[in-house]
Motif scaffolding. Structure first.
Motif, short mmCIF file in Angstrom:
data_model
loop_
_atom_site.label_atom_id
_atom_site.label_comp_id
_atom_site.label_asym_id
_atom_site.label_seq_id
_atom_site.Cartn_x
_atom_site.Cartn_y
_atom_site.Cartn_z
N LEU A 214 0.82 -1.21 0.00
CA LEU A 214 0.00 0.00 0.00
C LEU A 214 0.86 1.26 0.00
O LEU A 214 0.54 2.24 -0.69
N ASP A 215 1.95 1.24 0.77
CA ASP A 215 2.83 2.41 0.81
C ASP A 215 3.42 2.70 -0.57
O ASP A 215 3.58 3.87 -0.96
N ASN A 220 2.67 7.37 -4.92
CA ASN A 220 2.46 8.04 -6.20
C ASN A 220 1.36 9.09 -6.14
O ASN A 220 1.10 9.77 -7.14
N LEU A 221 0.72 9.22 -4.99
CA LEU A 221 -0.36 10.19 -4.83
C LEU A 221 0.11 11.39 -4.03
O LEU A 221 1.16 11.36 -3.38
N GLU A 222 -0.69 12.44 -4.04
CA GLU A 222 -0.38 13.62 -3.24
C GLU A 222 -0.47 13.26 -1.76
O GLU A 222 -1.30 12.42 -1.37
N PRO A 223 0.37 13.85 -0.92
CA PRO A 223 0.42 13.49 0.51
C PRO A 223 -0.94 13.59 1.20
O PRO A 223 -1.28 12.71 2.01
N ASP A 224 -1.72 14.62 0.90
CA ASP A 224 -3.02 14.77 1.57
C ASP A 224 -3.97 13.64 1.18
O ASP A 224 -4.70 13.11 2.03
N ILE A 225 -3.96 13.29 -0.10
CA ILE A 225 -4.84 12.22 -0.57
C ILE A 225 -4.40 10.88 0.03
O ILE A 225 -5.22 10.08 0.49
#
Length: 461
Positions: A214-215, A220-225
């Protein structure tokens, strides 16, 4: 029932009292009568391979003071004996049953037939030994344990007795279905931890292989998302239930359990191993229940599961012996530490054996209006719709609810809108569908005025 005959729920001394007796057989041998606060275990024959006992008690029931009512004088003897047998099995760490052959089979030394390699006693410490010689210290501990169980609050008592029943049933299953026995022991702990809900899961609680995958995806996503997704995953009920289970068990295992009480073995459970072994036990229980996946083959081999734990592929698992020791200690500690009461207010007649609660047909209560409150309007409407459906389908006759509807006319103008609407629907349906001569006088005028009031109230919101 065993707790009810203790008298802690009775308010009057005027009672029916009857001598009760039951029979029990066991692999436990003790030559003296064991007197507890609720029943006595009297030895009859302890010379053979299976000892026999008589369980004696006083079955007391409080007399009903209500005039003209029939009072129950005696009830629940089979349940009383059954519950005391569960207490004996657990408290004396032995096997008790009301059938001699059952004890002989489960506490046997040899296989029942050729090819059967599952001798139950090889998977337990003491409980299913062929012969257990009692001693005065454990008898005293048993007497204190029974006193503590009877002293529990009713809710805790019922929970503990359900757990003890599962515990003794698990002992009976070892010789036939070791997976089910293992799962039932885990269930017995789960049934006690339903109120232990203080743990908030962390991301590290996920298994390392799942967490790593999962990490990698979330990187690959924005930190908030990514953070929001992790929080959503942590709200998973399964993860929280597992952590609650582990925390609950851990909190009731003192250090002595791992030191002075531990069996002498290189495979004794260490405190540092506890969280991981409990997680694996919980996981194996889930896999068996949902997928019928059997236990690891090593855990079903007596020679490989002599200690508390078994190690496989850098992981550690509780053997059946280890799980039994954990479950027994947790239940014992919980009973000892729980709050006790000598007297408690309880509608105990509702909990007598053989009694069930059923919902009366609406025709018995729909027309009653004395003591009615607007909060009960939804139930009244539900009952009316049930009656209305039967009238349409089965040509039944609607019961007379005129008095209730006349009360509705007084309550609707001042009731909360949600209750007013519920009463209004019932009021309308009745008057529209019954014969004109059975309608409430002036119902149309009342209905129009109320609809206007409800519209005005909505505009003013």
């Amino acid at each position: 029932m065993l707790q009810i005959i203790s008298g802690k729920f009775f308010k009057r001394k005027d009672r029916y009292k009857n001598d009760g007796k039951g029979i029990a057989f066991s692999n436990y041998c003790w030559i003296n009568t064991i007197k507890t606060c609720i029943a006595s275990l009297e030895p009859v024959d302890t010379s053979g391979s299976v000892a026999s006992y008589v369980i004696t008690y006083i079955n007391q029931i409080e007399k009903d003071p209500s005039p003209g009512r029939v009072s129950i004088a005696r009830i629940g003897d089979p349940e009383i004996v059954e519950q005391f047998i569960h207490l004996c099995s657990f408290g004396l760490k032995a096997f008790f049953h009301n059938d001699r052959d059952t004890v002989a089979v489960h506490c046997r030394e040899k296989n029942l037939y050729a090819g059967n390699s599952n001798v139950p006693g090889e998977f337990t410490n003491r409980f299913l030994n062929t012969h257990i010689q009692g001693n005065i210290n454990e008898v005293k501990q048993f007497i204190d344990f029974v006193q503590n169980v009877i002293g529990l609050k009713r809710k805790e008592y019922l929970s503990v007795m359900t757990c003890l029943k599962s515990f003794t049933h698990a002992l009976q299953l070892i010789g036939n279905n070791i997976e089910l026995a293992y799962s039932l022991l885990v269930y017995s702990l789960e049934s006690l931890n339903h109120e232990y809900d203080t743990y908030n899961p962390k991301w590290e609680d996920y298994e390392i292989d799942i967490r790593t995958s999962l990490d990698e995806i979330l990187s690959n996503l924005e930190p908030d998302i990514a953070s929001s997704i992790r929080e959503t995953l942590l709200s998973s009920s399964n993860l929280k239930l597992q952590r609650r289970f582990i925390d609950f068990v851990t909190s009731y295992l003192p250090d002595d359990f791992f030191i002075t009480e531990a069996p002498v073995s290189i495979k004794t459970l260490r405190k540092s191993q506890l969280p991981n072994t409990l997680k694996n036990a919980y996981k194996m229980r889930s896999q068996y229940v949902h997928l019928l996946k059997p236990l690891h083959g090593q855990l079903k081999e007596p020679k490989l599961s002599k200690g508390d734990v078994f190690q496989w592929k850098n992981d550690v698992y509780l053997t059946l012996k280890g799980l039994l020791r954990v479950v027994h200690k947790v239940i014992w500690e919980l009973v000892v530490k729980a709050e006790k009461t000598e007297n408690e207010t309880l509608q105990w007649r509702n909990e007598l054996p053989g009694s069930i609660r059923v919902e009366l047909h609406p025709k018995h209560w729909l027309g009653r209006h004395n003591g009615f409150k607007p909060e009960q309007a939804a139930k009244k409407l539900s009952g009316f719709l049930h009656q209305f459906e039967n009238c349409r389908i089965r040509n039944e006759q609607l019961i007379d609810i005129h008095n209730l509807l006349e009360l509705y006319e007084k309550l609707i103008p001042t009731a909360k809108q949600v209750y007013a609407r519920q009463m209004l629907v019932m009021y309308y349906l009745h008057n529209v569908h019954v014969k004109p001569e059975n309608r409430i006088k002036g119902w149309e005028v009342f209905l129009k005025s109320i609809i206007i009031l409800l519209k005005i109230a909505r505009l003013n919101q």
